[in-house]
Scaffold this motif. Structure first.
Motif, PDB file in Angstrom:
ATOM      1  N   SER A 101       0.812  -0.976   0.059  1.00  0.00           N
ATOM      2  CA  SER A 101      -0.042  -0.039  -0.021  1.00  0.00           C
ATOM      3  C   SER A 101       0.956   1.111   0.007  1.00  0.00           C
ATOM      4  O   SER A 101       1.862   1.240   0.600  1.00  0.00           O
ATOM      5  CB  SER A 101      -0.919   0.063   1.229  1.00  0.00           C
ATOM      6  OG  SER A 101      -1.198   1.050   1.849  1.00  0.00           O
ATOM      7  N   ASP A 102       0.290   2.193  -0.539  1.00  0.00           N
ATOM      8  CA  ASP A 102       1.166   3.479  -0.705  1.00  0.00           C
ATOM      9  C   ASP A 102       0.985   3.978   0.731  1.00  0.00           C
ATOM     10  O   ASP A 102       1.925   4.867   1.295  1.00  0.00           O
ATOM     11  CB  ASP A 102       0.480   4.534  -1.796  1.00  0.00           C
ATOM     12  CG  ASP A 102       0.491   4.169  -3.162  1.00  0.00           C
ATOM     13  OD1 ASP A 102       1.815   3.289  -3.338  1.00  0.00           O
ATOM     14  OD2 ASP A 102      -0.067   4.536  -3.995  1.00  0.00           O
ATOM     15  N   LYS A 103      -0.030   4.002   1.418  1.00  0.00           N
ATOM     16  CA  LYS A 103      -0.059   4.708   2.840  1.00  0.00           C
ATOM     17  C   LYS A 103       1.087   4.064   3.685  1.00  0.00           C
ATOM     18  O   LYS A 103       1.862   4.932   4.570  1.00  0.00           O
ATOM     19  CB  LYS A 103      -1.378   3.950   3.476  1.00  0.00           C
ATOM     20  CG  LYS A 103      -2.733   4.277   2.910  1.00  0.00           C
ATOM     21  CD  LYS A 103      -3.773   3.874   3.611  1.00  0.00           C
ATOM     22  CE  LYS A 103      -3.979   2.330   3.642  1.00  0.00           C
ATOM     23  NZ  LYS A 103      -5.047   1.707   4.061  1.00  0.00           N
ATOM     24  N   ASP A 104       1.396   2.578   3.867  1.00  0.00           N
ATOM     25  CA  ASP A 104       2.387   2.393   4.774  1.00  0.00           C
ATOM     26  C   ASP A 104       3.511   1.644   4.098  1.00  0.00           C
ATOM     27  O   ASP A 104       4.300   1.018   5.081  1.00  0.00           O
ATOM     28  CB  ASP A 104       1.677   1.560   6.143  1.00  0.00           C
ATOM     29  CG  ASP A 104       0.767   0.969   5.533  1.00  0.00           C
ATOM     30  OD1 ASP A 104       0.922   0.471   4.506  1.00  0.00           O
ATOM     31  OD2 ASP A 104      -0.001   0.211   6.419  1.00  0.00           O
ATOM     32  N   HIS A 108      -1.605  -5.311   2.496  1.00  0.00           N
ATOM     33  CA  HIS A 108      -2.879  -5.387   3.213  1.00  0.00           C
ATOM     34  C   HIS A 108      -3.698  -6.533   2.433  1.00  0.00           C
ATOM     35  O   HIS A 108      -3.693  -6.629   1.186  1.00  0.00           O
ATOM     36  CB  HIS A 108      -3.697  -3.997   3.121  1.00  0.00           C
ATOM     37  CG  HIS A 108      -2.910  -3.021   3.757  1.00  0.00           C
ATOM     38  ND1 HIS A 108      -3.564  -2.528   4.844  1.00  0.00           N
ATOM     39  CD2 HIS A 108      -1.793  -2.302   3.735  1.00  0.00           C
ATOM     40  CE1 HIS A 108      -2.795  -1.536   5.625  1.00  0.00           C
ATOM     41  NE2 HIS A 108      -1.821  -1.469   4.808  1.00  0.00           N
ATOM     42  N   PRO A 110      -6.806  -7.578   0.530  1.00  0.00           N
ATOM     43  CA  PRO A 110      -7.855  -6.681  -0.177  1.00  0.00           C
ATOM     44  C   PRO A 110      -9.400  -7.094   0.436  1.00  0.00           C
ATOM     45  O   PRO A 110      -9.804  -5.913   0.059  1.00  0.00           O
ATOM     46  CB  PRO A 110      -7.712  -7.450  -1.507  1.00  0.00           C
ATOM     47  CG  PRO A 110      -6.360  -8.052  -1.630  1.00  0.00           C
ATOM     48  CD  PRO A 110      -6.030  -8.479  -0.367  1.00  0.00           C
ATOM     49  N   ASP A 113      -8.422  -5.656   4.449  1.00  0.00           N
ATOM     50  CA  ASP A 113      -7.268  -4.493   5.012  1.00  0.00           C
ATOM     51  C   ASP A 113      -6.454  -4.864   5.995  1.00  0.00           C
ATOM     52  O   ASP A 113      -5.456  -3.954   6.265  1.00  0.00           O
ATOM     53  CB  ASP A 113      -8.210  -3.318   5.140  1.00  0.00           C
ATOM     54  CG  ASP A 113      -7.011  -2.135   4.805  1.00  0.00           C
ATOM     55  OD1 ASP A 113      -6.535  -2.136   3.611  1.00  0.00           O
ATOM     56  OD2 ASP A 113      -7.110  -0.964   5.595  1.00  0.00           O
ATOM     57  N   THR A 115      -3.116  -6.415   7.732  1.00  0.00           N
ATOM     58  CA  THR A 115      -1.812  -6.646   7.392  1.00  0.00           C
ATOM     59  C   THR A 115      -1.332  -8.001   7.897  1.00  0.00           C
ATOM     60  O   THR A 115      -0.237  -8.379   7.604  1.00  0.00           O
ATOM     61  CB  THR A 115      -0.686  -5.669   7.809  1.00  0.00           C
ATOM     62  OG1 THR A 115      -0.778  -5.380   9.037  1.00  0.00           O
ATOM     63  CG2 THR A 115      -1.159  -4.178   7.143  1.00  0.00           C
TER      64      THR A 115
END
Ligand code: ATP
Length: 435
Positions: A101-104, A108, A110, A113, A115
């Protein structure tokens, strides 16, 4: 995508399998129109790969096979996908289909969500079964996960009986089975599907040039059958993406509604397969050139396509909506070779006086092309039904036909209408279809 799935269900192209029992895990059945179109896709491939060539012969090998084949081909050891489980929701995923994910920067699930995913473990995708009444190790058999191996283990048989010499090919179409971890996107990825594969055997030093040749040939096939250039691309594999046996692979990709996806892989497999089967079986799988006294193991170029996946691409590319006389219609602009029906015969009314002529027209056309016959509802609705399933021509029999022995031929794409004498109808339709 929803429109296509809806249309294919509503008009009898594709049904979820065992639907009355709630369906069965991304398995599909091909209905009255789907079976026609799928046959047309395969026929178009066979025509181009076998019928129009003198260097390719066909084969139809068994689906069930002994472990020895898959041991030698490397499938028992290597035909695996990396499987990860989500500890939170218990869904399973292919590790190589998940992206951080770009966030962290973490991967994740799908679905939920989370991890909290397990390490990837190798999962063999072949379907295993038992041949005979006893379910022990000696009875293990596999459903083929690709048609290709049939061409390799029959290499010597075909070489001897067909009297071909490299460069020459063996072509096969048929069902393959893979226990995909995440089937989906309609018929794009299913556990049971149909393939169309060519193994093209060449002198070892000619591998690279034939690889280029087949990449160009195969791209042209999709273009000729109506896939527009902006929905088609040839993508060479990166070196780290290449299979262990491949000296070069390019994928023919199609722009699906969710992004680019593979329709066909074209690989230079070198002498990997023939050498592997030769070692495992103890049989010589090579070519002996009597004239030159030369003996060698041919290299092989493999264009491997999916019939079911390709049919879906043709449907998506053909789907269009436009306006005719102020009314919206959906139309499948399928290449005539792929269209389920080439002609629909439509008597203007159900009146008894028209039926004999309409049936005469139908019987005139049936030996030549696949026809539909429809005498229900208004003529406008019947035209739209045919447009929606891609029928290139509608032949209307009206009351004037009784007088002038002529019919109206309506073009799906332009909706233009021609008056054509019944006597010349077969010739007219054949010329227009240009098959
Ligand atoms: P993917 O990377 O999508 O799993 P692949 O590279 O393993 O595909 P190949 O082994 O090259 O696929 O098979 C050749 C062709 O067979 C594919 O290009 C595709 O059209 C078709 N095919 C493969 N697996 C499936 C499937 N599960 N469902 C439908 N068609 C498939």
């Amino acid at each position: 995508m929803d429109q296509i799935v809806n249309l294919t269900k509503r008009r009898g192209f594709v049904f979820p399998s065992a639907e009355i029992y709630g369906g069965f895990r991304s398995t599909y059945d091909y209905g009255p129109l789907g079976v026609l179109m799928l046959r047309n896709v395969k026929e178009a491939w066979w025509r181009s790969m076998v019928q129009l060539r003198d260097d390719v012969v066909g084969l139809d090998a068994a689906i069930l096979g002994p472990p020895a084949i898959w041991e030698a081909s490397g499938h028992l050891a290597n035909f695996t996908d990396p499987l990860v489980d989500c500890r939170n929701c218990n869904e399973r995923w292919r590790a190589d289909h998940l992206v951080a994910s770009d966030k962290d920067g973490k991967i994740h699930c799908p679905n939920c969500d989370s991890t909290d995913l397990t390490e990837a473990r190798a999962f063999n995708m072949m379907f295993k079964t038992y041949a005979g009444p006893v379910e022990d190790e000696g009875a293990v058999a596999y459903l083929r996960p690709e048609t290709a191996q049939g061409m390799f283990y029959n290499f010597a048989n075909v070489l001897q009986t067909s009297r071909k010499r490299p460069p020459f090919g063996i072509a096969q179409q048929g069902k393959s089975f893979r226990n995909e971890i995440t089937p989906g996107n309609f018929v794009f990825r299913t556990r049971e599907f149909e393939q169309m594969e060519l193994e093209y055997f060449v002198p070892p030093d000619e591998g690279p040039q034939w690889f280029e040749y087949w990449c160009a040939e195969r791209m042209q096939w999709y273009r000729d059958l109506g896939i527009p250039d902006d929905m088609l691309r040839l993508r060479p594999h990166d070196p780290e993406e290449l299979s262990h046996y491949s000296a070069g692979t390019s994928d023919v990709e199609f722009l699906f509604p969710w992004g680019w996806g593979e329709l066909e892989g074209i690989a230079n497999r070198t002498d990997f397969d023939l050498t592997a089967h030769s070692k495992a079986s103890g049989e010589r799988l090579e070519y002996y050139d009597q004239a030159s006294g030369e003996r060698y193991v041919p290299h092989v170029i493999e264009p491997a396509a999916g019939a079911t996946r390709t049919m879906m691409a043709f449907l998506i590319a053909a789907y269009d909506e436009d306006e005719i006389g102020g009314e919206r219609r959906s139309v499948l602009r399928l290449h005539p070779r792929l269209a389920p029906y080439k002609v629909a015969v439509l008597p203007l009314s159900k009146k008894d006086t028209l039926t004999p002529v309409a049936r005469e027209v139908l019987q005139l056309l049936q030996p030549h092309v696949m026809c539909d016959y429809d005498d229900t509802q208004s003529i406008g609705r019947r035209y739209r039904r045919q447009d929606e399933v891609g029928t290139p021509f509608c032949v209307t029999v009206d009351f004037e036909s009784l007088e002038d022995r002529a019919v109206t031929v309506r073009d799906r794409d332009t909706t233009a209408q021609d008056r054509v004498p019944i006597d010349g109808l077969v010739e007219h339709v054949r010329a227009k279809l240009a098959l």
